[in-house]
Design a protein around this motif. Structure first.
Motif, short mmCIF file in Angstrom:
data_model
loop_
_atom_site.label_atom_id
_atom_site.label_comp_id
_atom_site.label_asym_id
_atom_site.label_seq_id
_atom_site.Cartn_x
_atom_site.Cartn_y
_atom_site.Cartn_z
N GLY A 154 16.80 -7.33 8.35
CA GLY A 154 15.96 -7.48 7.17
C GLY A 154 15.21 -6.21 6.83
N LYS A 155 15.03 -5.35 7.80
CA LYS A 155 14.35 -4.08 7.53
C LYS A 155 15.32 -3.13 6.83
N GLN A 156 14.80 -2.39 5.90
CA GLN A 156 15.63 -1.44 5.19
C GLN A 156 15.06 -0.04 5.35
N TRP A 157 15.95 0.88 5.53
CA TRP A 157 15.50 2.27 5.61
C TRP A 157 15.84 2.99 4.32
N LEU A 158 14.88 3.71 3.80
CA LEU A 158 15.11 4.49 2.59
C LEU A 158 15.42 5.91 3.01
N ASN A 159 16.49 6.46 2.45
CA ASN A 159 16.92 7.81 2.79
C ASN A 159 16.13 8.84 2.02
N LEU A 160 15.48 9.76 2.74
CA LEU A 160 14.76 10.83 2.05
C LEU A 160 15.55 12.14 2.09
N GLY A 161 16.76 12.09 2.61
CA GLY A 161 17.57 13.31 2.74
C GLY A 161 17.27 14.01 4.05
N ASN A 162 18.15 14.96 4.43
CA ASN A 162 17.98 15.74 5.66
C ASN A 162 17.70 14.85 6.87
N ASP A 163 18.38 13.70 6.91
CA ASP A 163 18.24 12.80 8.05
C ASP A 163 16.81 12.30 8.26
N MET A 164 16.13 12.05 7.15
CA MET A 164 14.77 11.50 7.23
C MET A 164 14.77 10.13 6.58
N GLN A 165 14.20 9.17 7.30
CA GLN A 165 14.24 7.79 6.80
C GLN A 165 12.87 7.15 6.82
N LEU A 166 12.63 6.42 5.74
CA LEU A 166 11.33 5.77 5.56
C LEU A 166 11.53 4.25 5.50
N LEU A 167 10.73 3.53 6.25
CA LEU A 167 10.79 2.07 6.20
C LEU A 167 10.37 1.62 4.80
N ASP A 168 11.14 0.69 4.23
CA ASP A 168 10.92 0.38 2.80
C ASP A 168 9.63 -0.38 2.52
N THR A 169 9.11 -1.12 3.52
CA THR A 169 7.86 -1.85 3.27
C THR A 169 6.71 -1.24 4.06
N PRO A 170 5.60 -0.95 3.37
CA PRO A 170 4.47 -0.35 4.07
C PRO A 170 3.73 -1.37 4.92
N GLY A 171 3.03 -0.89 5.92
CA GLY A 171 2.15 -1.75 6.70
C GLY A 171 0.82 -1.87 5.98
N ILE A 172 0.47 -3.10 5.61
CA ILE A 172 -0.79 -3.30 4.87
C ILE A 172 -1.86 -3.76 5.85
N LEU A 173 -2.86 -2.94 6.01
CA LEU A 173 -3.95 -3.28 6.93
C LEU A 173 -5.16 -3.79 6.15
N TRP A 174 -6.00 -4.53 6.80
CA TRP A 174 -7.20 -5.05 6.12
C TRP A 174 -8.26 -3.96 6.04
N PRO A 175 -9.08 -3.99 4.99
CA PRO A 175 -10.16 -3.00 4.86
C PRO A 175 -11.35 -3.35 5.75
N LYS A 176 -12.29 -2.43 5.80
CA LYS A 176 -13.49 -2.61 6.65
C LYS A 176 -14.52 -3.49 5.98
N PHE A 177 -14.15 -4.73 5.69
CA PHE A 177 -15.10 -5.54 4.89
C PHE A 177 -16.30 -6.06 5.68
N GLU A 178 -16.24 -5.89 7.02
CA GLU A 178 -17.39 -6.36 7.82
C GLU A 178 -18.61 -5.45 7.63
N ASP A 179 -18.34 -4.21 7.26
CA ASP A 179 -19.39 -3.22 7.13
C ASP A 179 -19.87 -3.21 5.67
N PRO A 180 -21.15 -3.59 5.42
CA PRO A 180 -21.62 -3.74 4.04
C PRO A 180 -21.50 -2.47 3.19
N SER A 181 -21.78 -1.31 3.76
CA SER A 181 -21.72 -0.10 2.93
C SER A 181 -20.27 0.25 2.62
#
Ligand SMILES: Nc1nc2c(ncn2[C@@H]2O[C@H](COP(=O)(O)OP(=O)(O)O)[C@@H](O)[C@H]2O)c(=O)[nH]1
Ligand SMILES: [Mg+2]
Length: 277
Positions: A154-181
């Motif tokens: 199910g994972k797909q690799w995107l070809n960036l050329g010169n044997d460089m590959q990028l995972l097609d879906t980014p890792g989405i992390l949660w923001p620092k919402f516990e910190d009020p500022s």
């Protein structure tokens, strides 16, 4: 914009998913918002990524204070990361990133007869520009490579050329919402929902920050001779200048707030960094 309701179970799953994906990559591209380099980073990222090569992308640099951004780049470099300034909306910075990736790829394979692919994934909190960056890097020429041995189905690799590959879906992390500022800075930049704070109150908070750090930009944008003695008074002067007055000479705080927030987010007040090194 990604609206995600983060709850503990979801955070745990996200973390596990990213950990799984990390096993397949040797370089992590962490995208942050150059206006808020502290609040747009997830607190667990260091613990998750640990010993992998990390490239920090200061995205939305077109909206941030260039001098402050340069200082942040130096800061991250001094911590041992690669750091690059980017505008994923226009594509500015893409050639520099490709150049860096190529040099990492060459360094990785120096002296080796059989070249190994450089595998990367993009991570970051919502709305920092992860998807925009993927589009910039892959462009129209991008080809999804098929599943390869050892790659989770199910994972797909995107070809960036010169044997460089990028995972097609980014890792989405949660923001620092516990910190009020941090929450406030994320809200200013439109990364968390406006409903958290009503728009007039949010704008008043922003005016307070701008009055301290970017008084001239605020004066110029709203053609104010002088700022008010208090941020509230400044907000009222902005309302008067723009004619946001209702019947009975009542100030329309909501409309004023909406305008200030929209203009800040679009970068028309000026290039502003809310968090300094
Ligand atoms: N001004 C500006 N806007 C950007 C930039 N990168 C992304 N955006 C905008 O920010 C919003 C979120 O971008 P997106 O790629 O969807 O972020 P993601 O949630 O991290 O995938 C979109 O409206 C983009 O057009 C940038 O460098 N500059
Ligand atoms: Mg996205």
């Amino acid at each position: 914009m990604e609206h995600i309701n983060w709850y503990p179970g979801h955070m745990k799953k996200t973390r596990e998913l990213i950990q799984e994906n990390l096993k397949m990559v040797d370089t992590v591209i962490e995208v942050i918002d150059a206006r808020i380099p502290v609040s747009s980073r997830n607190p667990i990222i260091d613990e998750l990524v640990k010993n992998k090569r990390r490239i920090i992308i200061l995205n939305k640099s077109d909206l941030a204070d260039p001098q402050a951004t340069d200082k942040w780049v130096e800061h991250f470099k001094s911590k041992g990361y690669y750091a690059l300034i980017m505008n994923s909306a226009s594509g500015a910075g893409t050639p520099q990133l490709m150049k860096l990736l190529n040099s990492i790829q060459e360094e990785k394979n120096e002296g080796k007869i059989i070249k190994k692919a450089l595998r990367m994934m993009i991570v970051g909190v919502p709305n920092v520009g992860k998807s925009s960056l993927i589009n910039r890097l892959t462009g129209k020429k991008s080809a999804k490579t098929g599943n390869k041995p050892g790659v989770t189905r199910g994972k797909q690799w995107l070809n960036l050329g010169n044997d460089m590959q990028l995972l097609d879906t980014p890792g989405i992390l949660w923001p620092k919402f516990e910190d009020p500022s941090a929450g406030l800075d994320l809200a200013f930049c439109g990364s968390i929902k406006d409903e958290i704070l009503d728009i007039a109150t949010l704008a008043l908070e922003l005016i307070t920050v701008l009055q301290n750090d970017y008084a001239d930009l605020l004066k110029d944008r709203y053609k104010l001779e002088e700022l008010g003695a208090t941020p509230l008074e400044t907000m009222e002067r902005i309302a008067e200048k723009r004619g946001f007055i209702q019947a009975g000479r009542k100030i329309d705080y909501e409309r004023t707030g909406r305008t200030v927030m929209d203009e800040f987010r679009a970068g028309v007040i000026g290039r502003i960094t809310l968090e300094k090194v």
